[in-house]
Design a protein around this motif. Structure first.
Motif, PDB file in Angstrom:
ATOM      1  N   ALA A 372     -45.674  51.571  32.940  1.00 61.41           N
ATOM      2  CA  ALA A 372     -47.038  51.288  33.396  1.00 61.41           C
ATOM      3  C   ALA A 372     -47.631  50.096  32.653  1.00 61.41           C
ATOM      4  O   ALA A 372     -48.451  49.350  33.206  1.00 61.41           O
ATOM      5  CB  ALA A 372     -47.920  52.522  33.195  1.00 61.41           C
ATOM      6  N   LEU A 373     -47.214  49.894  31.400  1.00 60.03           N
ATOM      7  CA  LEU A 373     -47.688  48.750  30.622  1.00 60.03           C
ATOM      8  C   LEU A 373     -46.885  47.483  30.901  1.00 60.03           C
ATOM      9  O   LEU A 373     -47.166  46.428  30.325  1.00 60.03           O
ATOM     10  CB  LEU A 373     -47.621  49.085  29.128  1.00 60.03           C
ATOM     11  CG  LEU A 373     -48.639  50.128  28.639  1.00 60.03           C
ATOM     12  CD1 LEU A 373     -48.300  50.591  27.225  1.00 60.03           C
ATOM     13  CD2 LEU A 373     -50.062  49.565  28.687  1.00 60.03           C
ATOM     14  N   GLY A 374     -45.861  47.579  31.756  1.00 61.68           N
ATOM     15  CA  GLY A 374     -45.079  46.405  32.142  1.00 61.68           C
ATOM     16  C   GLY A 374     -43.929  46.077  31.219  1.00 61.68           C
ATOM     17  O   GLY A 374     -43.263  45.051  31.407  1.00 61.68           O
ATOM     18  N   ASP A 375     -43.667  46.934  30.227  1.00 64.49           N
ATOM     19  CA  ASP A 375     -42.556  46.699  29.302  1.00 64.49           C
ATOM     20  C   ASP A 375     -41.338  47.473  29.829  1.00 64.49           C
ATOM     21  O   ASP A 375     -40.991  48.549  29.339  1.00 64.49           O
ATOM     22  CB  ASP A 375     -42.940  47.181  27.897  1.00 64.49           C
ATOM     23  CG  ASP A 375     -41.958  46.722  26.833  1.00 64.49           C
ATOM     24  OD1 ASP A 375     -40.810  46.380  27.186  1.00 64.49           O
ATOM     25  OD2 ASP A 375     -42.324  46.736  25.633  1.00 64.49           O
ATOM     26  N   PHE A 376     -40.668  46.899  30.823  1.00 64.19           N
ATOM     27  CA  PHE A 376     -39.630  47.645  31.532  1.00 64.19           C
ATOM     28  C   PHE A 376     -38.347  47.806  30.734  1.00 64.19           C
ATOM     29  O   PHE A 376     -37.627  48.794  30.920  1.00 64.19           O
ATOM     30  CB  PHE A 376     -39.345  46.980  32.881  1.00 64.19           C
ATOM     31  CG  PHE A 376     -40.514  47.048  33.816  1.00 64.19           C
ATOM     32  CD1 PHE A 376     -40.905  48.262  34.359  1.00 64.19           C
ATOM     33  CD2 PHE A 376     -41.251  45.914  34.137  1.00 64.19           C
ATOM     34  CE1 PHE A 376     -41.995  48.346  35.218  1.00 64.19           C
ATOM     35  CE2 PHE A 376     -42.337  45.989  34.988  1.00 64.19           C
ATOM     36  CZ  PHE A 376     -42.713  47.212  35.525  1.00 64.19           C
ATOM     37  N   ARG A 377     -38.038  46.872  29.856  1.00 64.79           N
ATOM     38  CA  ARG A 377     -36.846  47.051  29.023  1.00 64.79           C
ATOM     39  C   ARG A 377     -37.027  48.233  28.069  1.00 64.79           C
ATOM     40  O   ARG A 377     -36.113  49.047  27.890  1.00 64.79           O
ATOM     41  CB  ARG A 377     -36.557  45.765  28.236  1.00 64.79           C
ATOM     42  CG  ARG A 377     -36.031  44.629  29.107  1.00 64.79           C
ATOM     43  CD  ARG A 377     -35.446  43.510  28.271  1.00 64.79           C
ATOM     44  NE  ARG A 377     -34.876  42.471  29.126  1.00 64.79           N
ATOM     45  CZ  ARG A 377     -33.666  42.534  29.664  1.00 64.79           C
ATOM     46  NH1 ARG A 377     -32.898  43.580  29.414  1.00 64.79           N
ATOM     47  NH2 ARG A 377     -33.217  41.554  30.421  1.00 64.79           N
ATOM     48  N   ARG A 378     -38.205  48.329  27.493  1.00 67.65           N
ATOM     49  CA  ARG A 378     -38.474  49.464  26.617  1.00 67.65           C
ATOM     50  C   ARG A 378     -38.508  50.766  27.426  1.00 67.65           C
ATOM     51  O   ARG A 378     -38.023  51.806  26.982  1.00 67.65           O
ATOM     52  CB  ARG A 378     -39.809  49.259  25.895  1.00 67.65           C
ATOM     53  CG  ARG A 378     -40.014  50.170  24.703  1.00 67.65           C
ATOM     54  CD  ARG A 378     -41.151  49.652  23.849  1.00 67.65           C
ATOM     55  NE  ARG A 378     -41.334  50.444  22.647  1.00 67.65           N
ATOM     56  CZ  ARG A 378     -42.225  50.157  21.707  1.00 67.65           C
ATOM     57  NH1 ARG A 378     -42.998  49.079  21.830  1.00 67.65           N
ATOM     58  NH2 ARG A 378     -42.339  50.917  20.636  1.00 67.65           N
ATOM     59  N   ALA A 410     -34.275  48.002  37.473  1.00 67.49           N
ATOM     60  CA  ALA A 410     -34.482  47.030  38.549  1.00 67.49           C
ATOM     61  C   ALA A 410     -35.572  46.036  38.175  1.00 67.49           C
ATOM     62  O   ALA A 410     -35.445  44.828  38.432  1.00 67.49           O
ATOM     63  CB  ALA A 410     -34.849  47.757  39.841  1.00 67.49           C
ATOM     64  N   ARG A 411     -36.622  46.526  37.558  1.00 70.17           N
ATOM     65  CA  ARG A 411     -37.744  45.649  37.188  1.00 70.17           C
ATOM     66  C   ARG A 411     -37.498  44.917  35.873  1.00 70.17           C
ATOM     67  O   ARG A 411     -38.201  43.950  35.563  1.00 70.17           O
ATOM     68  CB  ARG A 411     -39.026  46.478  37.107  1.00 70.17           C
ATOM     69  CG  ARG A 411     -39.510  46.923  38.491  1.00 70.17           C
ATOM     70  CD  ARG A 411     -40.586  48.001  38.406  1.00 70.17           C
ATOM     71  NE  ARG A 411     -41.137  48.295  39.718  1.00 70.17           N
ATOM     72  CZ  ARG A 411     -40.552  49.085  40.612  1.00 70.17           C
ATOM     73  NH1 ARG A 411     -39.388  49.680  40.306  1.00 70.17           N
ATOM     74  NH2 ARG A 411     -41.104  49.299  41.790  1.00 70.17           N
ATOM     75  N   ALA A 412     -36.498  45.384  35.113  1.00 73.27           N
ATOM     76  CA  ALA A 412     -36.164  44.718  33.850  1.00 73.27           C
ATOM     77  C   ALA A 412     -35.143  43.601  34.048  1.00 73.27           C
ATOM     78  O   ALA A 412     -34.715  42.981  33.069  1.00 73.27           O
ATOM     79  CB  ALA A 412     -35.627  45.731  32.848  1.00 73.27           C
TER      80      ALA A 412
END
Length: 474
Positions: A372-378, A410-412
């Motif tokens: 939700a915060l946009g940190d997709f790798r984490r 997918a988003r990362a």
């Protein structure tokens, strides 16, 4: 479902002397502590207390559920369940003997909730993805009929299709126990198969339980308290089925019903549970401020429960709300509180419904926050841990965690890994029916569509399209 008195006549309780000998000189409370400690050693979570040990030793629990079985066999290596004084599982469940067509029991009408194992530490698991009992329970539940049939399964004796009970009906152990068992049956089925298709059937025993609250009388306050708690937990369980199958307005209504029941009964544990689920629902519906407020309200109620794990889960719910609002600092503060509470470990006061909340779920909820915060790798890191740690017997959660992993990857910017995770989810969707999981997978497919040339992506997209058409035709 037979009443308690009927069940006791069919299977009279015999003291479990073998188990009592194994306890030795320890008190029931001390032995329960040893059971919980042994559970932690093998990664299980059971809410064992002196009352549970007493039920085992009295013979009330003829065979433990799978979580307790693993713990007991770990504590006493080399012994079998029979050595521990328990009845063979197939005899408890009726698999071992089939009634002849003209036998009296063969003419007993089927009910939506056939007998199954005692359920004392939360949600049960099963031996394999093709576990016979899960299939029998699912078919029995899915083919249940009218409100009358559902009410009969609760032992309520409602008038045909009316959802009412005779005026001033006396409520006793049989009726209250049946309501509590209905909650366990629903959770069992949801664990194995997801919510789709179960929601409408589950609403039937819920109506029966609340009809009993409206018209019942009881001689003891404890009976009234248990019935209110059981009806409230049933409302939350049905609300969750609505939530997971995409009926968010219905879920909101059921959670509000549970909250009202908690307030009437003065039950802080039920109130905390209702707020916890309401917060989760609000986050999924994009009402992030409400998610924060309801999680905080749940935390105030939970302070009376003495369960650090419950406070940990509510802190994670609050973190999800802050993440949706884009407030990273507040989210991290809530996550820190959640970690601190979680590390205090399990407690005898942990509610039964919280047995799902172990390390995999904690990792998954953290993944949702970072996504939700946009940190997709984490987020992908935590989602991968959730999927790796999850017991494969809990099919629905395994599919959910892998679906979250696929979405985060997918988003990362890792389309090949996302496709591989997505394929694993598709392999589980034959056993799991959850609109929530299918929606997550559809979103992942849309994100991956521009990356069809990446390894495995084209195959995943084709397989997903085929699965989607199959569901649409069903």
């Amino acid at each position: 479902m037979a009443s308690s008195s009927q069940a006791s006549r069919a299977h009279p309780a015999h003291p479990n002397l073998a188990f009592r000998r194994l306890r030795g000189s320890r008190s029931a409370g001390e032995f329960a502590t040893a059971v919980r400690r042994a559970a932690r050693e093998i990664g299980e979570q059971v809410s064992c207390d002196a009352r549970y040990i007493g039920r085992v030793e009295s013979g009330e629990i003829r065979c433990p559920n799978y979580a307790y079985e693993r713990v007991f066999l770990h504590m006493f290596p080399g012994l079998t369940l029979t050595d521990l004084g328990f009845t063979a599982r197939e005899d408890v469940r009726g698999r071992g003997r089939r009634a002849a067509p003209d036998a009296p029991e063969a003419r007993t009408p089927a009910t939506p909730f056939p007998p199954c194992r005692p359920f004392d530490d939360g949600r049960p698991d099963s031996d394999s993805d093709s576990d016979e009992e899960s299939d029998v329970l699912r078919r029995a539940f899915m083919t249940s009929g009218s409100v009358t049939v559902a009410a009969a399964s609760l032992g309520l004796g409602l008038a045909s299709g009316s959802g009412s009970v005779p005026a001033q009906r006396r409520v006793g152990e049989a009726e209250v126990g049946a309501v509590e068992e209905a909650v366990r049956r629903i959770r069992l089925l949801d664990d194995r198969h997801g919510a789709d298709g179960l929601y409408r059937r589950a609403a039937q025993p819920l109506r029966a339980a609340y009809a009993l609250l409206d018209a019942g009388t009881w001689s003891r306050r404890s009976t009234a308290d248990r019935l209110h708690a059981g009806a409230g937990e049933l409302a939350i369980s049905v609300g969750w089925l609505a939530h997971d199958s995409g009926r968010l307005d219905d879920a909101r209504s059921h959670y509000a019903e549970a909250l009202a029941t908690a307030r009437v009964a003065g039950d802080p544990g039920l109130e905390a549970h209702a707020f916890c689920n309401t917060s989760f629902l609000a986050r999924d519906a994009g009402r992030y401020r409400e998610a924060v407020r309801t999680a905080q309200a749940g935390r105030r109620a939970a302070r009376q429960v003495a369960s650090p794990r419950l406070l940990s889960l509510l802190a994670l719910r609050e973190a999800g709300g802050w993440a949706g609002l884009g407030d990273r600092a507040a989210c991290e503060q809530s996550l820190a509180r959640a970690h601190a509470y979680f590390e205090q470990g399990a407690s005898p006061h942990d509610p039964e419904w919280m047995s799902f909340f172990a390390e995999p779920e904690r990792e998954a909820l953290q993944a949702q926050c970072w996504a939700a915060l946009g940190d997709f790798r984490r987020a992908a890191h935590h989602a991968r841990r959730a999927a790796a740690l999850q017991d494969h017997r809990f099919t629905r959660n395994l599919a959910l965690y892998r679906a979250e992993l696929a979405a985060d990857l997918a988003r990362a910017g890792a389309p090949d890994e996302a496709a591989a995770a997505g394929e694993q989810v598709l392999a589980l969707l034959g056993d799991v029916r959850s609109s929530r999981i299918r929606t997550m997978l559809a979103d992942t497919a849309r994100v991956l569509a521009p990356h069809r040339r990446a390894e495995g992506v084209a195959a995943f997209l084709d397989h997903h399209a085929t699965a989607t058409r199959r569901v649409s035709r069903a």
